[in-house]
Design a protein around this motif. Structure first.
Motif: not given
Length: 70
Positions: A10-31
Motif C-alpha cells: 500500500l501507498r498513501n497518495n492522499l494529503k492526509r492520514t488514511a487507514t487501509y483494510s484487507a482480508r482474504l476471501q479464500p477460494a474453494t479448497g483454501w483455508m
C-alpha cells in the motif's frame, strides 16, 4: 499443508492520514482467517499487510498477481 503468505502493498497518495483494510476471501479448497487487517499510513508513506492462507494439496504452483476491491 502448504502455508502461503499474501502481501498487500500500500501507498498513501492522499494529503492526509488514511487507514487501509484487507482480508482474504479464500477460494474453494483454501483455508484462511477472514479477519480484516488494517494499516494506518500518514500522507506519502508506504506499508504492507500480510495475510496467511493454507493452500489445497494441488494449488497453482506459480506466483500470481492478484488484485482486490477497495
Amino acid at each position: 499443508m502448504d502455508y502461503r503468505t499474501f502481501t498487500v502493498m500500500l501507498r498513501n497518495n492522499l494529503k492526509r492520514t488514511a487507514t487501509y483494510s484487507a482480508r482474504l476471501q479464500p477460494a474453494t479448497g483454501w483455508m484462511a482467517d477472514e479477519t480484516v487487517r488494517s494499516l494506518t499510513l500518514e500522507a506519502g508513506l508506504s506499508g504492507e499487510i500480510h495475510l496467511e492462507a493454507i493452500a489445497p494439496l494441488h494449488a497453482y504452483p506459480q506466483r500470481k498477481l492478484i488484485t482486490g476491491k477497495f
